[in-house]
Scaffold this active site. Structure first.
Site, PDB file in Angstrom:
ATOM      1  N   LYS A 140      -6.139   4.031   7.888  1.00  0.00           N
ATOM      2  CA  LYS A 140      -5.105   4.867   7.272  1.00  0.00           C
ATOM      3  C   LYS A 140      -5.498   6.346   7.280  1.00  0.00           C
ATOM      4  O   LYS A 140      -4.632   7.223   7.321  1.00  0.00           O
ATOM      5  CB  LYS A 140      -4.803   4.363   5.870  1.00  0.00           C
ATOM      6  CG  LYS A 140      -4.053   3.031   5.906  1.00  0.00           C
ATOM      7  CD  LYS A 140      -3.916   2.369   4.554  1.00  0.00           C
ATOM      8  CE  LYS A 140      -3.201   1.020   4.695  1.00  0.00           C
ATOM      9  NZ  LYS A 140      -3.115   0.269   3.440  1.00  0.00           N
ATOM     10  N   SER A 165       0.821  -1.212   0.000  1.00  0.00           N
ATOM     11  CA  SER A 165       0.000   0.000   0.000  1.00  0.00           C
ATOM     12  C   SER A 165       0.852   1.258   0.000  1.00  0.00           C
ATOM     13  O   SER A 165       0.340   2.356  -0.206  1.00  0.00           O
ATOM     14  CB  SER A 165      -0.938   0.020   1.210  1.00  0.00           C
ATOM     15  OG  SER A 165      -0.208   0.032   2.412  1.00  0.00           O
TER      16      SER A 165
END
Length: 594
Positions: free
Chosen positions: A146, A103
Site C-alpha cells: 500500500k 482497509s
C-alpha cells in the site's frame, strides 16, 4: 423518457461536481504476486433518510460495504451531524480487481467528513486502516504494498494504523517508515480519525474537554456505597454461617474438598472487596462481594441437596417463583429522568436471571445437578440484584417518562447493533458469535414487546461484544480517554452515569488488556446511551451538545490553500459546463413543448 434521462444526466453532473474524490491504497493479485494499486473513491452526501449506497467496479467484497456504513456512522458522530437526515453515495473505481475492502474504511470516513463539512482535501496524502465505531483506526494487511500504491498515486505522505510500523516478511522485520523513505513517501502511524484529519485538511477536530462533575461523582459514590454495604453484609453473614456448618459436616473426600475450596475462594473475594472498598473502588468492591455471594449461595444449596433437605427441582421452582416476583417489582417502578439508569440496570439483570434459570433447567434435565444448583444460585441472586438496583432511587421523584418516546432511539440502537455485528461477522467469518447474536435476538424481542429501554441495553451488549475482535489489540489509552470524555459529557447534562462510571472503574482495576478494553467499551457505550436518552427526551428543549471543536491546522495550512485553490478552479470550470448543459437541455424541452 427524454425528461427522465435529462434529469438523471443533470443529477449525475451535479453530484460529480460537488463530490469529494479521495484515493485509497489497495492490493491486487497478479501473476507476479501481490502489488499495491491506488483506488479512486468518490463520495457524495445529500439530504436523505440515512441510507448508504455503494457502486464498485470491479466488484469488491462485502466487507467494504460494511466499512462504508460504519464510516458514515463515525463521520456523523465526529461532525455532530445526524446521518439519519442524509444519504451517502460512494463510488469506487479501480483499473484492476482488488483484494478485500475493509482497509478503506478509515479513508471513506475522512472523505465523508470532508463532504459533510465542505472541506478540501490534501491530495498528497493517502491512508490505509479499518474504521472502528469509536473512531479508532484498526490494523490491515499489505502495508508495504500500500505504500507502493501511494508512490504510484504521487502521494508524499502515507498514514498507516498505529502499531503497524514494523512488518514481518518471512524472517525479516521491515520498518515501514524506512521502506517509505526509499520511495519518497513519509509514513506516519495514526491511531484514530482525529489524528488523521490534520494530515488531509487545514483543520483539526479536537474532542471537547468537559471537566468531571464532582457533585455527580459524589452522588455515584453514595449510590455505590449503599449497594456495596447491602451486598457485603449479606455475603459476610452467609460466610460465617457456612463456615460453622462445614466444620461440623462431612460428605466424602471429593465433595468436602470442593466445598472447602469454594468457601476459601469466597473468603478471598470478600477480602478483595474490603480492600477495593478502602481504595474507593466501590463498583469493583460490589462485584467482588457479589461473586463471593454467588459461591456461598451455591455452597448453601449444595449442602441442602447433599443432606436431603432440598431436591434440585424444588429449588429451581423456588428460584423461578422468586424471579417472577422480582420482575414484577422491577417493572412496577415508574420510569423517570432521574432513575432510568437504575431501572435499566434492574431490567437487564432480570433478563440475565431468566437466561441463567434456563441454563439451570437444561443442566437439571441432563442430570448435571451440581451445575444446575450453580446456575440456579446465580439466577436467584441476579434477580435479587435487580430489585436492589431499582430500590436505590425513589421513583416518586423526577419527571415520569413515557417509554414510547424511546422507541426511535431503540430502533436506532438496534440498527446500529445489526450493522456492527454483520460487519464483524463478514471480517471474521470463523468467529464464534453466539454470545452477541443471542443479545441481538433478545434486543429484537424486547423491542417487539415494547420494552424499549431493555432493547437499547441488549443492543448495546451486542455492539460491545461484537467490537472486541476489532479493538482487542487497539490503543487502550485512546479507549480510556474516549470513555472518560463520554462520561464527563453525560455528567455535564446532569445525568449520574452509574453504569458508565462503574465499568470505567472496573476497567481501571483489571490487569488483563482485553478485559480492560471490553469494560472501557461498555463504559463509553453506556455514557453515550445516557447522552442519547437525554437528547431524545428533551428534543422540544433543543439541547445543544457539542462534543468536538474545529480548530485551524497551522502545519498544513500553506499546502492546503494551494489544493483548495486548485479545487475551486476545477469547480468553477465544472459549474460553467453544467450551467451550459442545463441551459441547453432546458431550451431543448422548451422548444419541444411549443
Amino acid at each position: 423518457m427524454k425528461k427522465i434521462l435529462a434529469a438523471l444526466l443533470i443529477t449525475f453532473l451535479l453530484n460529480s461536481a460537488f463530490a469529494v474524490v479521495i484515493k485509497a491504497p489497495a492490493v491486487s493479485l497478479t501473476d507476479y504476486g501481490y502489488v499495491g494499486v491506488p483506488v479512486n473513491i468518490q463520495i457524495n452526501v445529500t439530504k436523505g433518510d440515512g441510507h448508504v449506497f455503494m457502486d464498485t467496479l470491479p466488484l469488491t467484497e462485502l466487507d467494504m460495504q460494511g466499512s462504508a456504513r460504519i464510516a458514515s456512522k463515525v463521520a456523523g458522530e465526529i461532525t455532530g451531524k445526524d446521518m439519519g437526515n442524509y444519504n451517502v453515495y460512494i463510488t469506487v473505481r479501480s483499473d484492476v480487481p482488488v483484494v478485500g475492502g475493509p482497509s478503506a474504511g478509515a479513508t471513506m470516513t475522512i472523505g465523508i467528513i470532508c463532504e459533510l463539512m465542505n472541506w478540501s482535501l490534501n491530495k498528497d496524502v493517502m491512508m490505509t486502516g479499518t474504521i472502528n465505531p469509536d473512531g479508532s483506526v484498526g490494523p490491515v494487511g499489505g502495508i508495504l504494498e500500500k505504500i507502493e500504491a501511494a508512490k504510484k498515486a504521487n502521494c508524499t505522505v502515507m498514514l498507516i494504523p498505529k502499531g503497524q510500523r514494523f512488518v514481518n516478511e518471512g524472517d525479516n522485520n521491515i520498518d515501514a517508515v524506512e521502506f517509505g523513505e526509499k520511495l519518497g513517501v513519509k509514513v506516519i502511524e495514526v491511531g484514530s480519525i482525529y489524528e488523521a484529519i490534520p494530515h488531509f485538511t487545514d483543520k483539526k477536530i479536537v474532542i471537547k474537554d468537559y471537566p468531571e462533575n464532582y457533585i455527580v461523582e459524589e452522588r455515584y459514590k453514595t449510590i455505590m456505597k449503599q449497594l456495596n454495604d447491602n451486598v457485603t453484609k449479606l455475603a459476610n453473614k452467609k460466610y460465617e454461617n457456612l463456615s460453622k456448618e462445614l466444620e461440623n459436616s462431612y460428605f466424602g473426600y471429593e465433595y468436602q474438598k470442593m466445598l472447602l475450596s469454594e468457601l476459601e475462594s469466597s473468603k478471598s473475594l470478600l477480602e478483595e472487596a474490603n480492600q477495593e472498598y478502602m481504595d474507593g473502588k466501590y463498583y469493583s468492591a460490589t462485584c467482588s462481594a457479589f461473586n463471593a455471594l454467588i459461591k456461598l449461595e451455591t455452597i448453601e444449596h449444595t449442602l441442602k441437596y447433599l443432606k436431603g433437605e432440598e431436591d434440585v427441582k424444588s429449588y429451581l421452582f423456588e428460584v423461578q417463583n422468586e424471579i417472577n416476583d422480582d420482575k414484577k417489582t422491577v417493572y412496577s417502578k415508574n420510569l423517570t429522568l432521574d432513575n432510568f439508569e437504575e431501572i435499566l440496570a434492574g431490567r437487564v439483570r432480570i433478563s440475565e436471571a431468566e437466561e441463567l434459570l434456563d441454563n439451570a433447567w437444561k443442566s437439571y434435565y441432563l442430570g448435571k445437578y451440581d451445575e444446575a444448583i450453580k446456575y440456579g444460585s446465580f439466577a436467584k441472586l441476579r434477580g435479587e440484584s435487580a430489585v436492589w438496583w431499582v430500590s436505590l432511587y425513589n421513583d416518586n421523584d423526577g419527571k415520569i417518562i413515557n417509554e414510547s418516546k424511546l422507541k426511535p432511539l431503540a430502533q436506532q440502537y438496534l440498527d446500529n447493533a445489526e450493522t456492527i455485528s454483520t460487519y464483524v461477522e463478514t471480517l471474521f467469518p470463523g468467529l464464534v458469535a453466539n454470545s452477541f447474536e443471542n443479545d441481538l435476538d433478545n434486543a429484537k424481542k424486547a423491542y417487539e414487546d415494547g420494552d424499549y429501554l431493555l432493547a437499547i441495553a441488549k443492543s448495546l451488549d451486542t455492539c460491545v461484544k461484537a467490537e472486541i475482535p476489532l479493538v482487542m489489540f487497539g490503543d487502550i489509552d485512546y479507549l480510556k480517554k474516549y470513555s472518560r470524555n463520554k462520561i464527563n459529557l453525560a455528567e455535564s447534562l446532569g445525568v449520574t452515569p452509574i453504569s458508565a462510571l462503574g465499568y470505567y472503574e472496573y476497567a481501571e482495576s483489571l490487569d488483563d488488556n482485553i478485559s480492560k478494553i471490553m469494560y472501557y467499551k461498555y463504559s463509553s457505550y453506556y455514557a453515550q446511551m445516557d447522552i442519547d436518552v437525554m437528547k431524545e427526551l428533551n428534543k422540544s428543549n433543543k439541547i445543544e451538545i457539542t462534543e468536538v471543536e474545529i480548530v485551524p491546522n497551522e502545519n498544513e495550512k500553506g499546502k492546503e490553500i494551494v489544493n483548495a485553490k486548485e479545487d475551486n478552479n476545477v469547480g468553477v470550470i465544472t459549474s460553467a459546463l453544467i450551467a451550459g448543459l442545463v441551459g441547453f437541455v432546458g431550451g431543448y424541452f422548451a422548444r419541444a413543448r411549443t
